[in-house]
Scaffold this motif. Structure first.
Motif, PDB file in Angstrom:
ATOM      1  N   ALA A   1       7.973  -7.001  10.583  1.00  0.00           N
ATOM      2  CA  ALA A   1       7.705  -5.692  11.194  1.00  0.00           C
ATOM      3  C   ALA A   1       8.271  -4.575  10.325  1.00  0.00           C
ATOM      4  O   ALA A   1       7.644  -3.515  10.158  1.00  0.00           O
ATOM      5  N   GLN A   2       9.448  -4.806   9.755  1.00  0.00           N
ATOM      6  CA  GLN A   2      10.067  -3.794   8.906  1.00  0.00           C
ATOM      7  C   GLN A   2       9.409  -3.713   7.534  1.00  0.00           C
ATOM      8  O   GLN A   2       9.458  -2.666   6.878  1.00  0.00           O
ATOM      9  N   GLY A   3       8.805  -4.815   7.101  1.00  0.00           N
ATOM     10  CA  GLY A   3       8.185  -4.858   5.787  1.00  0.00           C
ATOM     11  C   GLY A   3       6.735  -4.406   5.824  1.00  0.00           C
ATOM     12  O   GLY A   3       6.434  -3.218   5.808  1.00  0.00           O
ATOM     13  N   SER A   4       5.812  -5.352   5.900  1.00  0.00           N
ATOM     14  CA  SER A   4       4.389  -5.016   5.861  1.00  0.00           C
ATOM     15  C   SER A   4       3.871  -4.454   7.172  1.00  0.00           C
ATOM     16  O   SER A   4       2.760  -3.928   7.231  1.00  0.00           O
ATOM     17  N   GLY A   5       4.672  -4.601   8.245  1.00  0.00           N
ATOM     18  CA  GLY A   5       4.243  -4.074   9.538  1.00  0.00           C
ATOM     19  C   GLY A   5       3.267  -4.968  10.268  1.00  0.00           C
ATOM     20  O   GLY A   5       2.582  -4.521  11.198  1.00  0.00           O
ATOM     21  N   VAL A   6       3.219  -6.238   9.898  1.00  0.00           N
ATOM     22  CA  VAL A   6       2.297  -7.191  10.516  1.00  0.00           C
ATOM     23  C   VAL A   6       2.952  -7.840  11.729  1.00  0.00           C
ATOM     24  O   VAL A   6       4.093  -8.287  11.666  1.00  0.00           O
ATOM     25  N   LEU A   7       2.206  -7.890  12.839  1.00  0.00           N
ATOM     26  CA  LEU A   7       2.650  -8.592  14.038  1.00  0.00           C
ATOM     27  C   LEU A   7       2.171 -10.036  13.949  1.00  0.00           C
ATOM     28  O   LEU A   7       1.004 -10.298  13.654  1.00  0.00           O
ATOM     29  N   LEU A   8       3.075 -10.986  14.196  1.00  0.00           N
ATOM     30  CA  LEU A   8       2.712 -12.395  14.021  1.00  0.00           C
ATOM     31  C   LEU A   8       1.445 -12.781  14.770  1.00  0.00           C
ATOM     32  O   LEU A   8       0.594 -13.485  14.251  1.00  0.00           O
ATOM     33  N   GLY A   9       1.316 -12.341  16.012  1.00  0.00           N
ATOM     34  CA  GLY A   9       0.179 -12.760  16.824  1.00  0.00           C
ATOM     35  C   GLY A   9      -1.067 -11.917  16.671  1.00  0.00           C
ATOM     36  O   GLY A   9      -2.099 -12.211  17.290  1.00  0.00           O
ATOM     37  N   GLY A  10      -1.011 -10.867  15.849  1.00  0.00           N
ATOM     38  CA  GLY A  10      -2.176  -9.997  15.694  1.00  0.00           C
ATOM     39  C   GLY A  10      -2.498  -9.253  16.979  1.00  0.00           C
ATOM     40  O   GLY A  10      -1.644  -9.061  17.843  1.00  0.00           O
ATOM     41  N   SER A  11      -3.754  -8.862  17.125  1.00  0.00           N
ATOM     42  CA  SER A  11      -4.199  -8.134  18.311  1.00  0.00           C
ATOM     43  C   SER A  11      -5.714  -8.267  18.401  1.00  0.00           C
ATOM     44  O   SER A  11      -6.350  -8.847  17.515  1.00  0.00           O
ATOM     45  N   ALA A  12      -6.295  -7.737  19.487  1.00  0.00           N
ATOM     46  CA  ALA A  12      -7.751  -7.797  19.642  1.00  0.00           C
ATOM     47  C   ALA A  12      -8.421  -7.141  18.437  1.00  0.00           C
ATOM     48  O   ALA A  12      -8.144  -5.983  18.117  1.00  0.00           O
TER      49      ALA A  12
ATOM     50  N   SER B   1       3.060 -13.529  -6.339  1.00  0.00           N
ATOM     51  CA  SER B   1       1.671 -13.407  -5.873  1.00  0.00           C
ATOM     52  C   SER B   1       1.572 -12.911  -4.433  1.00  0.00           C
ATOM     53  O   SER B   1       0.473 -12.572  -3.971  1.00  0.00           O
ATOM     54  N   MET B   2       2.685 -12.868  -3.709  1.00  0.00           N
ATOM     55  CA  MET B   2       2.657 -12.455  -2.299  1.00  0.00           C
ATOM     56  C   MET B   2       2.489 -10.941  -2.171  1.00  0.00           C
ATOM     57  O   MET B   2       2.851 -10.178  -3.069  1.00  0.00           O
ATOM     58  N   ARG B   3       1.946 -10.529  -1.026  1.00  0.00           N
ATOM     59  CA  ARG B   3       1.751  -9.107  -0.778  1.00  0.00           C
ATOM     60  C   ARG B   3       3.092  -8.409  -0.559  1.00  0.00           C
ATOM     61  O   ARG B   3       4.006  -8.994   0.050  1.00  0.00           O
ATOM     62  N   PRO B   4       3.241  -7.162  -1.001  1.00  0.00           N
ATOM     63  CA  PRO B   4       4.478  -6.417  -0.750  1.00  0.00           C
ATOM     64  C   PRO B   4       4.758  -6.337   0.748  1.00  0.00           C
ATOM     65  O   PRO B   4       3.841  -6.144   1.553  1.00  0.00           O
ATOM     66  N   GLY B   5       6.014  -6.495   1.113  1.00  0.00           N
ATOM     67  CA  GLY B   5       6.395  -6.440   2.521  1.00  0.00           C
ATOM     68  C   GLY B   5       6.309  -7.770   3.228  1.00  0.00           C
ATOM     69  O   GLY B   5       6.654  -7.871   4.411  1.00  0.00           O
ATOM     70  N   SER B   6       5.837  -8.812   2.521  1.00  0.00           N
ATOM     71  CA  SER B   6       5.865 -10.153   3.097  1.00  0.00           C
ATOM     72  C   SER B   6       7.315 -10.634   3.169  1.00  0.00           C
ATOM     73  O   SER B   6       8.217 -10.029   2.588  1.00  0.00           O
ATOM     74  N   VAL B   7       7.532 -11.750   3.863  1.00  0.00           N
ATOM     75  CA  VAL B   7       8.900 -12.209   4.128  1.00  0.00           C
ATOM     76  C   VAL B   7       9.054 -13.676   3.770  1.00  0.00           C
ATOM     77  O   VAL B   7       8.150 -14.488   4.028  1.00  0.00           O
ATOM     78  N   ILE B   8      10.201 -14.007   3.189  1.00  0.00           N
ATOM     79  CA  ILE B   8      10.587 -15.401   2.944  1.00  0.00           C
ATOM     80  C   ILE B   8      11.890 -15.670   3.686  1.00  0.00           C
ATOM     81  O   ILE B   8      12.849 -14.901   3.574  1.00  0.00           O
ATOM     82  N   VAL B   9      11.928 -16.758   4.452  1.00  0.00           N
ATOM     83  CA  VAL B   9      13.155 -17.239   5.090  1.00  0.00           C
ATOM     84  C   VAL B   9      13.454 -18.604   4.494  1.00  0.00           C
ATOM     85  O   VAL B   9      12.697 -19.550   4.706  1.00  0.00           O
TER      86      VAL B   9
END
Length: 351
Positions: free
Chosen positions: A150-161, A253-261
């Motif tokens: 959410a803080q990075g690319s702003g993507v919500l895991l579950g998406g939306s309609a 190769s990952m998009r900016p704002g992606s996350v690695i744990v």
């Protein structure tokens, strides 16, 4: 002969767990041992000194007094300032992760400590003292991954309609990886599981833990990671350093704002760009990708984690205190008589 058992307070950054809850201490007291609990050792997990006194423990004021016991049990590897407590007649039982801690291994050897590691104890093909914390860490990975996404690319895991869900890649479907995948699926993400064990992949897919599977290879990991919003590294080789499976070129190769744990960071990490972080400073960016590589992830849920860990440790601790050479605990022994005696750990350290 083990007469006294010491339970010092944890000192690693952000670590609020305690190795034994009061009921476990009671088991040790009933087995005939004196238990020395450092004042405040259980406070972070919600256990007061009075709770320990009520089951027969002796509360001691300092870490030095707790470390003076014949056998010391704790959660995390001794921190550098605790090495001063090492001595030849000390028995230590804790998470050690020596493959990634060569200086600690040398300090234990030089002092003549007899050191047993939770993470290498094997039983019926499993790792009974590692599994409880792997479960907590795996569940946490999905939570912190979603938070930093959410803080990075702003993507919500579950998406939306009308908006697709996030793509999550889990490398290694052991206990930690499976729980991370379950957590991400619970938030409606698309989850790809990667492992070398085809049976494990089939089982995860059949149970709905993942939406897709890949047999592990450098090419397969590279393709999957390139499209991922969140990557969870959870590859493990018992006692050894984690294999570097997610390479720097994959991260690039990952998009900016992606996350690695990287949950394998205790054992050196399975992501090439991973380096240890702490609860005080949990993240950093490399190639625009947020990395979360905290080495004691379960420490942020101390009540749950301490109770789960204590339940697993207590019966093993009582056995160990009764017989340091118990054959059922042999795989936990890492250091004895001034040398590393666990073959995998020794090989990882070049010994």
């Amino acid at each position: 002969m083990i007469r006294t058992i010491g339970l010092p307070a944890e000192t690693k950054d952000g670590e609020r767990r305690v190795a034994l809850e009061p009921s476990a201490v009671k088991s040790c007291v009933q087995a005939g041992h004196d238990v020395l609990v450092q004042a405040g050792a259980g406070r972070g997990a919600g256990f007061g000194d009075a709770d320990y006194e009520a089951v027969g423990a002796k509360i001691v004021a300092s870490a030095q007094e707790a470390w003076s016991a014949d056998l010391v049990v704790k959660v995390k590897e001794p921190q550098r300032h605790e090495w001063a407590y090492f001595r030849r007649d000390l028995v230590l039982f804790a998470y050690l992760h020596l493959a990634a801690e060569p200086e600690l291994a040398r300090a234990l050897m030089d002092a003549g400590v007899r050191a047993y590691a939770f993470e290498t104890l094997e039983e019926r093909g499993g790792l009974p003292l590692l599994a409880p914390m792997s479960e907590v860490a795996g569940r946490t990975a999905a939570i912190v991954g979603a938070h930093y996404l959410a803080q990075g690319s702003g993507v919500l895991l579950g998406g939306s309609a009308g908006v697709p869900p996030a793509r999550v890649v889990v490398v290694g479907l052991g206990v930690a990886g499976t729980m991370a995948a379950r957590g991400a699926r619970g938030m409606d993400a698309e989850v790809t599981g990667i492992d070398i064990d085809l049976h494990r992949l089939m089982e995860a897919h059949e149970r709905g833990i993942v939406t897709a599977t890949l047999a592990s290879s450098e090419h397969a990991i590279g393709e999957a990671v390139a499209d991922a919003d969140l990557v969870v590294g959870a590859a493990l080789v018992t006692g050894a350093k984690a294999p570097k499976l997610v390479l720097e070129e994959h991260v690039r190769s990952m998009r900016p704002g992606s996350v690695i744990v990287d949950l394998a960071i205790d054992q050196g990490g399975c992501v090439e760009t991973a380096r240890p972080t702490s609860h005080s400073n949990p993240i950093y960016e490399t190639h625009g990708v947020i990395h979360y590589c905290v080495t004691n992830v379960p420490g942020q849920y101390p009540r749950t984690a301490s109770r789960a860990l204590s339940a697993a440790i207590a019966p093993k601790l009582v056995r160990l205190a009764a017989n340091l050479d118990d054959p059922l605990l042999a795989t936990a022994l890492n250091v004895a008589d001034g040398r590393v005696v666990h073959p995998t750990v020794a090989d990882a350290l070049g010994l």
